[in-house]
Design an enzyme around this catalytic site. Structure first.
Site, PDB file in Angstrom:
ATOM      1  N   LYS A 177       0.844  -1.187   0.000  1.00 31.96           N
ATOM      2  CA  LYS A 177       0.000   0.000   0.000  1.00 31.96           C
ATOM      3  C   LYS A 177       0.878   1.236   0.000  1.00 31.96           C
ATOM      4  O   LYS A 177       1.476   1.590   1.008  1.00 31.96           O
ATOM      5  CB  LYS A 177      -0.915   0.013   1.233  1.00 31.96           C
ATOM      6  CG  LYS A 177      -2.047   0.995   1.054  1.00 31.96           C
ATOM      7  CD  LYS A 177      -2.497   1.631   2.338  1.00 31.96           C
ATOM      8  CE  LYS A 177      -1.658   2.781   2.763  1.00 31.96           C
ATOM      9  NZ  LYS A 177      -1.594   3.948   1.874  1.00 31.96           N
ATOM     10  N   GLU A 252      10.392   1.218  10.043  1.00 35.05           N
ATOM     11  CA  GLU A 252      11.407   2.239   9.728  1.00 35.05           C
ATOM     12  C   GLU A 252      10.725   3.577   9.895  1.00 35.05           C
ATOM     13  O   GLU A 252       9.881   3.953   9.075  1.00 35.05           O
ATOM     14  CB  GLU A 252      11.889   2.074   8.281  1.00 35.05           C
ATOM     15  CG  GLU A 252      12.660   0.806   8.016  1.00 35.05           C
ATOM     16  CD  GLU A 252      14.009   0.768   8.721  1.00 35.05           C
ATOM     17  OE1 GLU A 252      14.470   1.812   9.198  1.00 35.05           O
ATOM     18  OE2 GLU A 252      14.568  -0.329   8.815  1.00 35.05           O
ATOM     19  N   CYS A 286      14.367  10.891   6.022  1.00 37.03           N
ATOM     20  CA  CYS A 286      14.479  10.508   7.436  1.00 37.03           C
ATOM     21  C   CYS A 286      15.912  10.613   7.943  1.00 37.03           C
ATOM     22  O   CYS A 286      16.128  10.649   9.141  1.00 37.03           O
ATOM     23  CB  CYS A 286      13.942   9.106   7.632  1.00 37.03           C
ATOM     24  SG  CYS A 286      14.641   7.954   6.460  1.00 37.03           S
ATOM     25  N   GLU A 387      10.814  16.076  14.521  1.00 34.29           N
ATOM     26  CA  GLU A 387      11.077  15.935  13.083  1.00 34.29           C
ATOM     27  C   GLU A 387      10.240  16.939  12.300  1.00 34.29           C
ATOM     28  O   GLU A 387       9.014  16.965  12.433  1.00 34.29           O
ATOM     29  CB  GLU A 387      10.732  14.511  12.636  1.00 34.29           C
ATOM     30  CG  GLU A 387      11.111  14.244  11.196  1.00 34.29           C
ATOM     31  CD  GLU A 387      10.703  12.842  10.734  1.00 34.29           C
ATOM     32  OE1 GLU A 387       9.547  12.435  10.958  1.00 34.29           O
ATOM     33  OE2 GLU A 387      11.545  12.161  10.126  1.00 34.29           O
TER      34      GLU A 387
HETATM   35  P1  NAD Z   1       3.018   8.302   7.302  1.00 34.91           P
HETATM   36  O1  NAD Z   1       3.298   7.572   8.558  1.00 34.91           O
HETATM   37  O2  NAD Z   1       2.033   9.395   7.327  1.00 34.91           O
HETATM   38  O3  NAD Z   1       2.534   7.308   6.167  1.00 34.91           O
HETATM   39  C1  NAD Z   1       3.275   6.157   5.831  1.00 34.91           C
HETATM   40  C2  NAD Z   1       2.325   5.118   5.268  1.00 34.91           C
HETATM   41  O4  NAD Z   1       1.487   4.641   6.323  1.00 34.91           O
HETATM   42  C3  NAD Z   1       1.392   5.655   4.187  1.00 34.91           C
HETATM   43  O5  NAD Z   1       1.254   4.672   3.180  1.00 34.91           O
HETATM   44  C4  NAD Z   1       0.101   5.867   4.949  1.00 34.91           C
HETATM   45  O6  NAD Z   1      -1.024   5.814   4.107  1.00 34.91           O
HETATM   46  C5  NAD Z   1       0.128   4.693   5.914  1.00 34.91           C
HETATM   47  N1  NAD Z   1      -0.694   4.832   7.125  1.00 34.91           N
HETATM   48  C6  NAD Z   1      -1.054   5.962   7.755  1.00 34.91           C
HETATM   49  N2  NAD Z   1      -1.786   5.675   8.855  1.00 34.91           N
HETATM   50  C7  NAD Z   1      -1.854   4.325   8.933  1.00 34.91           C
HETATM   51  C8  NAD Z   1      -2.441   3.399   9.859  1.00 34.91           C
HETATM   52  N3  NAD Z   1      -3.111   3.820  10.926  1.00 34.91           N
HETATM   53  N4  NAD Z   1      -2.307   2.081   9.634  1.00 34.91           N
HETATM   54  C9  NAD Z   1      -1.595   1.635   8.563  1.00 34.91           C
HETATM   55  N5  NAD Z   1      -1.036   2.457   7.648  1.00 34.91           N
HETATM   56  C10 NAD Z   1      -1.152   3.789   7.837  1.00 34.91           C
HETATM   57  O7  NAD Z   1       4.454   8.786   6.785  1.00 34.91           O
HETATM   58  P2  NAD Z   1       4.744   9.724   5.537  1.00 34.91           P
HETATM   59  O8  NAD Z   1       4.306  11.091   5.958  1.00 34.91           O
HETATM   60  O9  NAD Z   1       4.211   9.113   4.288  1.00 34.91           O
HETATM   61  O10 NAD Z   1       6.329   9.650   5.450  1.00 34.91           O
HETATM   62  C11 NAD Z   1       7.162  10.447   6.198  1.00 34.91           C
HETATM   63  C12 NAD Z   1       7.674   9.708   7.420  1.00 34.91           C
HETATM   64  O11 NAD Z   1       8.361   8.533   7.020  1.00 34.91           O
HETATM   65  C13 NAD Z   1       8.681  10.515   8.187  1.00 34.91           C
HETATM   66  O12 NAD Z   1       8.433  10.405   9.568  1.00 34.91           O
HETATM   67  C14 NAD Z   1      10.013   9.872   7.841  1.00 34.91           C
HETATM   68  O13 NAD Z   1      11.036  10.065   8.779  1.00 34.91           O
HETATM   69  C15 NAD Z   1       9.617   8.453   7.681  1.00 34.91           C
HETATM   70  N6  NAD Z   1      10.599   7.731   6.871  1.00 34.91           N
HETATM   71  C16 NAD Z   1      11.452   6.857   7.499  1.00 34.91           C
HETATM   72  C17 NAD Z   1      12.407   6.153   6.772  1.00 34.91           C
HETATM   73  C18 NAD Z   1      13.353   5.203   7.450  1.00 34.91           C
HETATM   74  O14 NAD Z   1      14.057   4.483   6.762  1.00 34.91           O
HETATM   75  N7  NAD Z   1      13.384   5.139   8.772  1.00 34.91           N
HETATM   76  C19 NAD Z   1      12.481   6.352   5.387  1.00 34.91           C
HETATM   77  C20 NAD Z   1      11.600   7.233   4.781  1.00 34.91           C
HETATM   78  C21 NAD Z   1      10.651   7.910   5.536  1.00 34.91           C
END
Ligand code: NAD
Length: 499
Positions: A177, A252, A286, A387
């Site tokens: 997803k 992650e 990130c 962040e």
């Molecule tokens: P997000 O958490 O808003 O969304 C990530 C994914 O989770 C999306 O596909 C979203 O639709 C889904 N999602 C949201 N709520 C959910 C739930 N309750 N249950 C299941 N799925 C759900 O993150 P984002 O805004 O898309 O991305 C940015 C974040 O990702 C930042 O915090 C960044 O640091 C992190 N990130 C981490 C890494 C790493 O390797 N640690 C890499 C890239 C991004």
């Protein structure tokens, strides 16, 4: 042209059961570039059923690692052949520059896929031995089953590969997803996987709002493992959902990387490293170098140099070859950045560069924000510890090694850090003391497929990239092979009878 996409489920291209669609926006222009299905619970269940069937009865988990590698290597070749068009699509959907997508994200994804395809053939476990005296013990590394993979919007295609490649290489089946803002290149991955000959149901891609359909994927007893890259709050939600079924999770999450420059560092290298590592992907990374701890003796020289580099960052149309920085991914993301800039000011920090939207032409349409540098920050400010995920850097002077280690560690995150010094002992000392999953010395950002990427603390657990990521998508089984063939074994008397 606005393209209508379908989901990829059980090897077929399907609409959502409700027929509802969501518009996908180009964040540089706010033009609609496509529409994707808005899935509901019924659609998620169909995708889970397809992956379950493919795992329980389909060919994919039953192929040899070599056969699976053959298909994944073909997929890598197909992606490579389409690097340019995939990069344009990624740029239009995410807002990242064409050079970042074409020369960074997508070629690295190809390399990662090739690594995983090959490395899965060489996975090892402890050697077989007669540990029980009269029995041989064998360790098998088996796939976990159906993996729900949930990806973020900052590196849509690359994150899809980081999750799909190791999961598939070891024989799992996947329901993926992508983030709602950036689904299109993940759907393209489905198209290429089909062409590569991946059996039906092995990879399924569904689109829709994470907060609604994510919990269905995470909560389903037919999903054996959930792998998320996303916000720390989302990780918390997913852990709660997964607890009911005691499901394996791989998380992650967020980061707030310290970038520590000692007074003996190559200052030019550190200045350019901070600009490159800080404004990468408009700071939506990130591992972004954002908390810049600079030794007080070189603080002013560093700051002057950094402000000089900031002026060189060319903002504009991400599809232009010469653009260094495009827009933020969405309106809410720009608002989040603006709120943090306002908070920084309230907390007493001063804007030394940026701190506002650019204006005129394309800037009035898209979600652009100027590269921003804060000075006068202190380590305990909320804007420094939380962040932001935007083009905002915070410069903080320090005086001693112990002090900077304490400040650097004083966040909930632990993903990435860097240390800049020519003193090899200091470099190792500080690297060892930092509670982060990766520490770079005299560089900040580069990754390789062979080395793990993943956090400490609330940046999550589980590793992406490397052999360690492959292992995450397996479970270990101990098989005990009795060797004597005797009906009454030596140990039976412990339960009944005499020795
Ligand atoms: P997000 O958490 O808003 O969304 C990530 C994914 O989770 C999306 O596909 C979203 O639709 C889904 N999602 C949201 N709520 C959910 C739930 N309750 N249950 C299941 N799925 C759900 O993150 P984002 O805004 O898309 O991305 C940015 C974040 O990702 C930042 O915090 C960044 O640091 C992190 N990130 C981490 C890494 C790493 O390797 N640690 C890499 C890239 C991004």
């Amino acid at each position: 042209m606005v393209q209508d996409y379908r989901n990829f489920v059980n090897g077929e291209w399907v609409e959502s059961s409700s027929g509802e669609m969501t518009e996908v926006i180009n964040p540089a222009t706010t033009d609609v570039i496509g529409r994707v299905p808005k899935c509901n619970e019924v659609d998620v269940r169909a995708a889970i059923d397809a992956a379950r069937e493919a795992f329980d009865r389909g060919p994919w988990p039953r192929m040899t690692p070599g056969e699976r590698a053959g298909i994944l290597l073909k997929l890598a070749d197909l992606i490579q052949a389409e690097v340019k068009s995939l990069a344009v699509l990624e740029s239009k959907n995410q807002g990242k520059t064409i050079k970042q997508a074409r020369d960074g994200d997508i070629p690295f994804s190809v390399d990662n896929l090739r690594f995983m395809a090959g490395a899965a053939r060489a996975l090892t476990a402890a050697a077989a031995m007669d540990y029980g005296g009269t029995a041989t013990s064998i360790l098998r590394r088996e796939p976990v089953g159906v993996v729900g993979s949930i990806t973020p919007w900052n590196y849509p295609f690359m994150m899809a590969i980081w999750k799909a490649a190791p999961a598939l290489a070891v024989g799992n089946t996947v329901v993926m997803k992508p983030a709602s803002y950036t689904p299109v290149t993940t759907l393209e991955l489905g198209r290429l996987a089909e062409r590569a000959g991946l059996p039906k149901g092995a990879l399924n891609v569904i689109t829709g709002p994470g907060s609604k359909i994510g919990p269905v994927l995470v909560g389903s007893p037919d999903v054996d493992m959930v792998s998320l890259t996303g916000d720390t709050e989302t990780g918390r939600e997913i852990m709660k959902e997964a607890a009911t079924a005691i499901k394996k999770v791989h998380l992650e999450l967020g980061g707030k990387a310290p970038f520590i420059v000692f007074d003996d560092a190559d200052l030019n290298a550190a200045i350019m490293g901070a600009a490159a590592g800080g404004f990468v992907n408009v700071g939506q990374d990130c591992t972004q170098a954002c908390r810049l701890f600079i030794h007080e003796k070189v603080h002013d020289r560093f700051l002057n140099g950094l402000l000089g580099e900031v002026k060189k960052v060319r903002m504009g149309d991400p599809l232009d070859e010469h653009t260094d920085m495009g827009p933020l991914v969405s309106k809410p993301q720009r608002e989040k950045v603006e709120n943090y800039v306002a908070l920084g000011k309230e907390e007493g920090a001063k804007v030394a560069a940026g701190g506002e939207r650019p204006t005129g032409g394309i800037f009035d349409k898209g979600f652009f924000y100027k590269p921003t540098v804060f000075i006068g920050c202190t380590p305990d400010m909320r804007s420094v510890r939380e962040e932001i995920f935007g083009p905002v850097l915070q410069v903080l002077p320090f005086s001693t090694e112990d002090e900077v280690i304490e400040w650097a560690n004083n966040v909930i995150y632990g993903l990435y850090a860097s240390v800049w010094t020519k003193d090899v002992q200091k470099a190792f000392r500080v690297a060892n003391a930092l509670r982060f999953g990766a520490v770079e010395i005299n560089d900040h950002l580069p990754l390789v497929s062979e080395m793990p990427h993943g956090g400490y603390k609330q940046s999550g657990f589980g590793k992406d990239l490397s052999i360690h990521s492959l292992e995450e998508y397996t479970q270990l089984k101990h098989v005990w092979v009795e060797l004597t063939g005797e009906a009454r074994k030596g140990w039976h008397y412990l339960t009944y009878g005499e020795p």
